[in-house]
Enzyme design. Structure first.
Site, PDB file in Angstrom:
ATOM      1  CE1 TYR A  49       5.436  54.638 -37.860  1.00 58.11           C
ATOM      2  CE2 TYR A  49       4.431  53.277 -36.154  1.00 58.11           C
ATOM      3  CZ  TYR A  49       4.302  54.094 -37.259  1.00 58.11           C
ATOM      4  OH  TYR A  49       3.063  54.389 -37.748  1.00 58.11           O
ATOM      5  CG  HIS A  63       2.330  58.288 -45.839  1.00 56.06           C
ATOM      6  ND1 HIS A  63       2.588  59.457 -45.138  1.00 56.06           N
ATOM      7  CD2 HIS A  63       2.354  57.295 -44.914  1.00 56.06           C
ATOM      8  CE1 HIS A  63       2.744  59.163 -43.848  1.00 56.06           C
ATOM      9  NE2 HIS A  63       2.618  57.860 -43.694  1.00 56.06           N
ATOM     10  CG  ASP A  67       1.852  62.056 -47.125  1.00 55.52           C
ATOM     11  OD1 ASP A  67       0.819  61.379 -46.956  1.00 55.52           O
ATOM     12  OD2 ASP A  67       2.837  61.973 -46.379  1.00 55.52           O
ATOM     13  CB  SER A 118       4.386  57.915 -40.803  1.00 55.33           C
ATOM     14  OG  SER A 118       2.997  58.032 -40.789  1.00 55.33           O
TER      15      SER A 118
END
Length: 684
Positions: free
Chosen positions: A455, A654, A619, A535
């Protein structure tokens, strides 16, 4: 197995000028999510993707195995609201978890069943809040995964509806003030563009009085007088203070309080800048307890009198340490949850700041949920790791004794697997921790299918957690590796800032170095290595696969931020500028973003990894245009036979609230695509 042929994607002559640099954007038309030609393109791409996936011989077997693994009872920790104890439960494969309640132990009834919101399970429960006495409840629903919510109010006793349904609520908690009404936050619906992609600039805090129409709701904070992008509010447990947090980006906030004992009392500013992060976690009369990273990058707890609460008067209660702190309260105590090399260390303090004990945890992993009401004698926390299915423990506050409350019955034996932390060296010499999980006794011969997940952003820490989906990889002799990249919050503010703006490349370098470590140590090889992230993690995958395409065999950029020159022009994207900077800031920032922006970094005639981009048509956090444009250009530029697919979920957003059936199919497709492109047969 080859893709038959990709859809023809038209190009248009759109060129932007940034500080004298001409940047073509031939797929700009895909940003219009409501246009007929965009919808036709989505349908054509999904057809290609579904056709490819349907040909993978072991896809159905993988899905069947995931259904078996997923099919166990999942129960949340209970909470007492009024005369009832509430908890959520999923029998195993239900699309949405059901809220139950019981007045006496053992006599349960269904209170709220989100599976009845929609036939296909795509409408989900997105939040539930009870009034202090438990007699009223307000719950939020999300349709198709959208961040826009509806709010419905019930009398808890008989579940009768109170007043009208509130609409157009976004990024909001619900904070009850007695039984009179509640505070909530929202934006004006976008006037330009669709509700899913239009810019949402200024948050507003409202008070909704029960029994009155929504258009009569009182504006409490925000709007033209104090325009802020994110506004949140909550009440202290004694309902004396309204606490307001206001911010313009995802890091740093102003802090305000209002004494609700006095009608129409002034809103008092505690912190008037966005430099650091602060929240009021508790109060005893006039004394406020504040959690902050002001002059404490790893966070601390301070106290101050509410009559003059400015930072100059703050007194340390739980000082900063070398480990990052999060805090919980309950039973008149404070629970300090420290991150020690991305794993949990929890201590109990009294309200005078005296340490009472270190809480004994079941092992090395992630403990969370140390919170309860002030009069509670017990609290419930969960513990998990990569090889420890999430288990709820009941903790007696006075004695410090933990006992297992709900242990999941997963088809998984932790004794067969191992999970260890290593530290590897990144490009600039920084030591990065990584946890590697696999079956005991695997041979390190470079042939193990490996998933590298990351991430690296927004001060978010990746701590160990159990995933049913990952079991499928592990039981096939695969390796699951998670590095704690810079940009995250694992080592506090400095670690976060080292992966932002003009330092963002550090994050990609850390991820690339993790891949090189796994190859060097013979866990895997370039032909058996996949990367995945969602993301901001989708940006991570997009950036690393364009910078080092030869290093990975398979790539999964999910709901990613992939056009770094235009991300801030949609929905709440401008709020991410603290981490990314924007192309409009100055030439240096534009050049930096343009260099690594995955959509712009793609080059013609390069062999990129086998890639399955994933996004969803609802999203409205990271708009699907990012994924659409990236996939279109990647399909046009790809050399060789590695497939480039885009998997576009319909009636999803999302990620939050996805029905179980949709999650299982998504994970089955992902593992099937990975094993197929690595040439690894699935062993049933």
């Amino acid at each position: 197995m080859n893709v038959k042929s990709y859809p023809e994607t038209k190009k248009t002559d759109v060129i932007d000028d940034y500080f004298g640099t001409k940047v073509p954007d031939p797929y700009r038309w895909l940003e219009n999510d409501t246009a007929a030609d965009t919808k036709a393109w989505v349908a054509a791409e999904n057809e290609v993707t579904h056709d490819y996936l349907a040909q993978i011989p072991f896809r159905d077997a993988m899905k069947a195995r995931l259904e078996t693994l997923w099919n166990y009872e999942k129960i949340s920790a209970p909470s007492k609201e009024g005369d009832y104890t509430y908890y959520s439960k999923n029998d195993g494969l239900q699309n949405q978890s059901v809220i139950y309640r019981e007045k006496e132990a053992g006599k349960s009834e269904v209170f709220l069943d989100p599976n009845k919101f929609s036939a296909d399970g795509t409408t989900s429960l997105a939040g539930i809040n009870f009034s202090k006495d438990g007699s009223l409840v307000a719950y939020q629903i999300s349709e198709g995964g959208s961040d826009w919510r509806k709010v419905i109010v019930w009398k808890a006793a008989d579940k009768s509806v109170v007043g009208d349904t509130l609409v157009d609520v976004k990024f909001s908690g619900l904070a009850w003030k007695g039984n009179e009404g509640f505070y909530y936050s929202s934006y004006d619906k976008p006037k330009e563009g669709s509700a899913l992609s239009g810019l949402t600039q200024f948050h507003k805090l409202y008070f909704h009085k029960l029994g009155t129409p929504q258009h009569a709701d009182k504006l409490v904070f925000g709007g033209e007088s104090t325009p802020r992008r994110y506004i949140g509010a909550y009440l202290t447990e004694d309902e004396r203070y309204l606490v307001i947090s206001a911010a313009n980006t995802t890091s740093g906030n102003e802090l305000y309080i209002q004494d609700l004992r006095q009608p129409d009392s002034k809103i008092v500013q505690i912190v008037g800048n966005f430099d650091k992060e602060h929240s009021v976690i508790d109060n005893v009369g006039d004394t406020l307890f504040i959690y902050t990273n002001l002059n404490a990058p790893n966070y601390k707890v301070v106290t101050v009198n509410s009559n003059d609460p400015k930072p100059a008067n703050w007194k340390d209660l739980i000082p900063e340490t070398e480990n990052v702190l999060t805090i919980g309260t309950g039973g008149g105590k404070l629970f300090a949850n420290y991150l020690k090399d991305a794993t949990s260390l929890v201590k109990q303090f009294d309200r005078q700041g005296k340490e009472e004990r270190v809480i004994e945890l079941p092992g090395i992993g992630t403990a969370s949920g140390f919170g309860a009401k002030q009069d509670e004698k017990e609290l419930y926390y969960s513990f998990t790791s990569y090889i420890y299915p999430s288990t709820i423990f009941k903790y007696t506050i006075a004695s410090g004794k933990s006992e297992s409350y709900k242990k999941p019955n997963v088809q998984f034996n932790p004794d067969d697997y191992e999970s260890k932390q290593v530290f590897y060296t990144s490009k600039d010499g920084t030591k990065i921790p990584m946890i590697i999980t696999h079956k005991k006794g695997i041979v390190l011969d470079g042939n193990n299918p490996t998933m590298l997940y990351g991430y690296g952003g927004f001060n978010i820490s990746l701590t160990p957690s159990f995933s049913v989906s990952t079991v499928l990889l592990l039981e096939q002799g695969g390796v699951y590796a998670v590095p704690n990249l810079r940009g995250g919050g694992e080592y506090g503010e400095k670690w976060h800032l080292a992966g932002t703006k003009l330092h963002k490349q550090n994050v990609f370098d850390d991820f690339i170095a993790a891949a090189e470590y796994l190859i060097k140590e013979n866990y895997t090889s370039k032909e058996k290595l996949a990367i995945s992230g969602g993301s901001n993690g989708g940006l991570l995958v997009g950036a690393t696969m364009t910078q080092r395409p030869e290093l990975f065999k398979v790539a999964f950029p999910a709901v990613g931020v992939l056009d770094m020159l235009r991300y801030h022009k949609f929905t709440a994207g401008a709020g991410w500028a603290y981490d990314y900077g924007t192309a409009d800031d100055n030439k240096e920032m534009f050049d930096y973003l343009h260099h690594y922006s995955p959509y712009h970094a793609l080059k013609e005639n390069v062999e990129y990894p086998a890639t399955m981009v994933s996004t969803a048509d609802h999203d409205d956090r990271v708009v699907p245009a990012h994924s659409f444009k990236f996939a279109a250009r990647l399909q046009a530029y790809q050399r060789g036979e590695n497939p480039v697919l885009i998997r576009i979920e319909t009636k999803a957003g999302h990620g939050a609230g996805k029905p179980t059936a949709m999650l299982i199919q998504e994970q089955a497709d992902k593992w099937a695509f990975m094993f197929q492109n690595m040439g690894i047969p699935y062993q049933e």
